[in-house]
Design an enzyme around this catalytic site. Sequence first.
Site, mmCIF file in Angstrom:
data_model
loop_
_atom_site.group_PDB
_atom_site.id
_atom_site.type_symbol
_atom_site.label_atom_id
_atom_site.label_comp_id
_atom_site.label_asym_id
_atom_site.label_seq_id
_atom_site.Cartn_x
_atom_site.Cartn_y
_atom_site.Cartn_z
ATOM 1 N N SER A 41 70.814 -15.226 -10.406
ATOM 2 C CA SER A 41 70.413 -14.509 -11.618
ATOM 3 C C SER A 41 70.094 -15.477 -12.742
ATOM 4 C CB SER A 41 71.529 -13.571 -12.063
ATOM 5 O OG SER A 41 71.851 -12.671 -11.035
HETATM 6 C C1 SAM Z 1 70.439 -11.263 -7.658
HETATM 7 S S1 SAM Z 1 71.324 -11.999 -6.321
HETATM 8 C C2 SAM Z 1 72.680 -12.687 -7.217
HETATM 9 C C3 SAM Z 1 73.000 -14.022 -6.655
HETATM 10 C C4 SAM Z 1 74.164 -14.736 -7.263
HETATM 11 N N1 SAM Z 1 75.319 -14.248 -6.553
HETATM 12 C C5 SAM Z 1 74.251 -14.577 -8.766
HETATM 13 O O1 SAM Z 1 75.136 -13.899 -9.256
HETATM 14 O O2 SAM Z 1 73.409 -15.161 -9.461
HETATM 15 C C6 SAM Z 1 72.067 -10.646 -5.472
HETATM 16 C C7 SAM Z 1 72.964 -11.042 -4.314
HETATM 17 O O3 SAM Z 1 73.582 -9.854 -3.828
HETATM 18 C C8 SAM Z 1 73.703 -9.958 -2.432
HETATM 19 N N2 SAM Z 1 73.862 -8.589 -1.894
HETATM 20 C C9 SAM Z 1 72.915 -7.647 -1.712
HETATM 21 N N3 SAM Z 1 73.489 -6.540 -1.217
HETATM 22 C C10 SAM Z 1 74.818 -6.783 -1.098
HETATM 23 C C11 SAM Z 1 75.932 -6.021 -0.651
HETATM 24 N N4 SAM Z 1 75.825 -4.764 -0.221
HETATM 25 N N5 SAM Z 1 77.140 -6.608 -0.676
HETATM 26 C C12 SAM Z 1 77.311 -7.878 -1.115
HETATM 27 N N6 SAM Z 1 76.295 -8.654 -1.535
HETATM 28 C C13 SAM Z 1 75.068 -8.102 -1.536
HETATM 29 C C14 SAM Z 1 72.408 -10.634 -2.029
HETATM 30 O O4 SAM Z 1 72.479 -11.191 -0.733
HETATM 31 C C15 SAM Z 1 72.246 -11.672 -3.141
HETATM 32 O O5 SAM Z 1 72.845 -12.890 -2.806
#
Ligand code: SAM
Length: 191
Positions: A41
């Site tokens: 993000s």
């Molecule tokens: C916008 S990115 C955010 C990445 C980073 N964790 C940050 O906070 O900047 C969204 C993250 O959510 C994860 N994600 C999507 N669906 C999910 C779920 N159901 N449970 C856990 N993680 C999920 C994706 O794989 C991705 O890494």
Amino acid sequence: MAPRVRAALGKVERHRLVPADQANLAYRNHPLPIGHSQTISQPYIVALSTDLLAARAESRGPRGRHRVGLPGRGARRARQQVYTIEIVEALGRTAESRLGALGYKNIEVRIGDGYKGWPEKAPFDGIVVTAAAPRVPQALVDQLKPGWPDGDPVGERWEVQQLLLIVRKADGTVEQKNVLPVRFVPLVPGR
Ligand SMILES: C[S@@+](CC[C@H](N)C(=O)[O-])C[C@H]1O[C@@H](n2cnc3c(N)ncnc32)[C@H](O)[C@@H]1O
């Protein structure tokens, strides 16, 4: 923004939390690719969601030890215990090893489905969701302590989504307010 949030974010070595070929862009105010069609993000959104939680914590009295849940979330420096859930195993493992290398000892990473939260570690003093669900996942609301917040982007992928601030009340109902329009990748349901 609360001064302690600003100070904490200023210390985050963001260039060590992104792939090496993105390191020179790490401090720009936009999301960056981290592989597997996902992004880290943008700093402004990280700051805003952290500040929403901190504001609530401060309004609840002296600083204590808090438990914070972060479905889909990478790294944050915090005095609290932090639990983070990532559905893509490779991203979760990379996050775990980068956080370890940076010396964060208060963050537990789980590979799993953030829609379900982490019932064994609940209740939480705050939850930040970093991917957009079509509606607020009820399991996350149920895992909040009454009076504590959940920052949750809600909306469909190609529509305008809203970052919601949700506070669970003692009777289990929620107070909800729109913070700002956002665009997040979808929170994908686990199988
Ligand atoms: C916008 S990115 C955010 C990445 C980073 N964790 C940050 O906070 O900047 C969204 C993250 O959510 C994860 N994600 C999507 N669906 C999910 C779920 N159901 N449970 C856990 N993680 C999920 C994706 O794989 C991705 O890494």
